[in-house]
Design an enzyme around this catalytic site. Structure first.
Site, PDB file in Angstrom:
ATOM      1  N   ASP A   1     -11.449   2.808   4.250  1.00 57.96           N
ATOM      2  CA  ASP A   1     -11.882   1.421   4.041  1.00 57.96           C
ATOM      3  C   ASP A   1     -13.411   1.323   4.007  1.00 57.96           C
ATOM      4  O   ASP A   1     -13.959   0.275   3.675  1.00 57.96           O
ATOM      5  CB  ASP A   1     -11.349   0.519   5.166  1.00 57.96           C
ATOM      6  CG  ASP A   1      -9.957  -0.033   4.861  1.00 57.96           C
ATOM      7  OD1 ASP A   1      -9.683  -0.309   3.676  1.00 57.96           O
ATOM      8  OD2 ASP A   1      -9.153  -0.182   5.804  1.00 57.96           O
TER       9      ASP A   1
ATOM     10  N   LYS B   1       0.845  -1.204   0.000  1.00 62.14           N
ATOM     11  CA  LYS B   1       0.000   0.000   0.000  1.00 62.14           C
ATOM     12  C   LYS B   1       0.877   1.249   0.000  1.00 62.14           C
ATOM     13  O   LYS B   1       0.594   2.215  -0.706  1.00 62.14           O
ATOM     14  CB  LYS B   1      -0.942  -0.011   1.216  1.00 62.14           C
ATOM     15  CG  LYS B   1      -2.076  -1.036   1.067  1.00 62.14           C
ATOM     16  CD  LYS B   1      -2.872  -1.247   2.350  1.00 62.14           C
ATOM     17  CE  LYS B   1      -3.840  -2.425   2.181  1.00 62.14           C
ATOM     18  NZ  LYS B   1      -4.536  -2.802   3.412  1.00 62.14           N
TER      19      LYS B   1
ATOM     20  N   GLN C   1      -4.686  -1.905   9.626  1.00 57.82           N
ATOM     21  CA  GLN C   1      -4.467  -3.174   8.941  1.00 57.82           C
ATOM     22  C   GLN C   1      -5.016  -4.328   9.796  1.00 57.82           C
ATOM     23  O   GLN C   1      -4.669  -4.461  10.964  1.00 57.82           O
ATOM     24  CB  GLN C   1      -2.969  -3.373   8.660  1.00 57.82           C
ATOM     25  CG  GLN C   1      -2.656  -4.621   7.864  1.00 57.82           C
ATOM     26  CD  GLN C   1      -3.286  -4.616   6.459  1.00 57.82           C
ATOM     27  OE1 GLN C   1      -3.245  -3.612   5.751  1.00 57.82           O
ATOM     28  NE2 GLN C   1      -3.888  -5.736   6.065  1.00 57.82           N
TER      29      GLN C   1
END
Ligand code: NDP
Length: 292
Positions: A121, A54, A98
């Site tokens: 997200d 990422k 994460q």
């Protein structure tokens, strides 16, 4: 029949190029450089690889990234404090935590602590609610990637039967919600599906999957969707990523499914590359939302 292969790497590259151009335009017109903060707790090897990927992807499109590493003994309270700081930091536009978090940490409390306007997200209840109501702020990354893939290849699904196997909050449920919308922003052919969601308690799964015009597998069980479960000519999207002895495989038995389907995503190289591309898109969008 030999299915058309839906190439996630190529679609992802096109989206990243689009984001890189938009970032450059934004910055050259005086906008602040978009910044993504990633919170990585513990030393799970797969999570470290995902976060590194990422970071690299951000760098390539001109998005700044910050990595906040904490050891596995970090408490929920400490993570909540960290997130409060990131929420208040006006230089941070997007925050991702994460997953999975180490045992002992209250994942739901931690995720709930991310400010909805920085929730790239799209896990926050407010963002989920907005999506369900058909006025999304951010589209969740993996489902958004699936929709972009279908759109890219012109595989419309309006009025068609869209069967999602899996009902997780990250993939199955938001994907079903997106396909169900009246307008997802890609044009009327890429919404308005008739949607069925299946899960581990669904009876007669093969009977249901055989009625799918678009079949999405998001289960986490290697190669469980076999050719007999697929209607000839269906579009098959495999979200699953499973590591077995021979390497990475999806939830779909690719070789047999490709003989029946009209189009199919491979694993690896299908949905996976799109997830990060959509995260970049959301980070840019968050930056614009916070600065206009
Ligand atoms: P979860 O484990 O959270 O959810 C799995 C879902 O599958 C659950 O709803 C479960 O049902 C259902 N399920 C399990 N067994 C069966 C069965 N035998 N028949 C029907 N349904 C079943 O997984 P995720 O949604 O997070 O991930 C799914 C897969 O996608 C994984 O392989 C994951 O690695 C991959 N993934 C890939 C991403 C990408 O970028 N390509 C991103 C995210 C995930 P129930 O609810 O009843 O337990």
């Amino acid at each position: 029949m030999s299915a058309q292969v839906l190439d996630g790497k190529a679609v992802s590259a096109a989206i990243r190029a689009e984001v890189a151009n938009e970032v450059a335009d934004w910055v050259s017109s005086g906008g602040a450089q978009p910044t993504l903060a990633a919170v990585l707790v513990g030393d799970d090897p797969a999570s470290q690889v995902y976060v590194r990927n990422k970071e690299r992807a951000c760098e390539k499109v001109g998005i700044a990234s910050r990595l906040l590493r904490r050891d596995a003994n970090t408490t929920t309270e400490e993570l909540l404090e960290l997130l409060a700081k990131l929420n208040d930091d006006t230089a941070v536009n997007g925050i991702l935590v994460q997953l999975p978090l180490p045992d002992g940490i209250d994942t739901q409390r931690v995720l709930d602590a991310v400010a909805p306007t920085k929730d790239v997200d799209a896990f926050a209840p407010e963002n989920v609610g907005l999506l369900v109501q058909g006025r999304p702020r951010f589209l969740p990354c993996t489902p958004h990637g699936v929709m972009r893939m279908l759109h890219h290849y012109g595989l419309d699904f309006a009025g068609k039967h869209f069967v999602v196997v899996g009902r997780s909050d990250i993939v199955g449920k938001p994907l079903a919600n997106m396909a169900l919308q009246r307008d997802l922003g890609f044009g009327p052919s890429f919404a308005n599906a008739t949607v069925t969601v299946c899960h581990s308690r669904s009876e007669n799964l093969p009977e249901i999957t055989r009625t799918a015009d678009v079949l999405i597998a998001a289960v986490g069980r290697p190669q469980m969707i076999t050719a007999e479960m697929i209607k000839p000519g269906a579009v098959v999207v495999d979200v699953g990523i499973n590591r077995i002895e021979s390497g990475l495989v999806g939830d779909v038995d690719y070789a047999s499914a490709a003989e029946v389907a009209s189009a199919i995503t491979p694993v690896p190289g299908g949905v996976g590359p799109l997830t990060i591309a959509m995260l970049l898109k959301n980070t840019l969008m968050a930056c614009k939302l916070q600065n206009t």
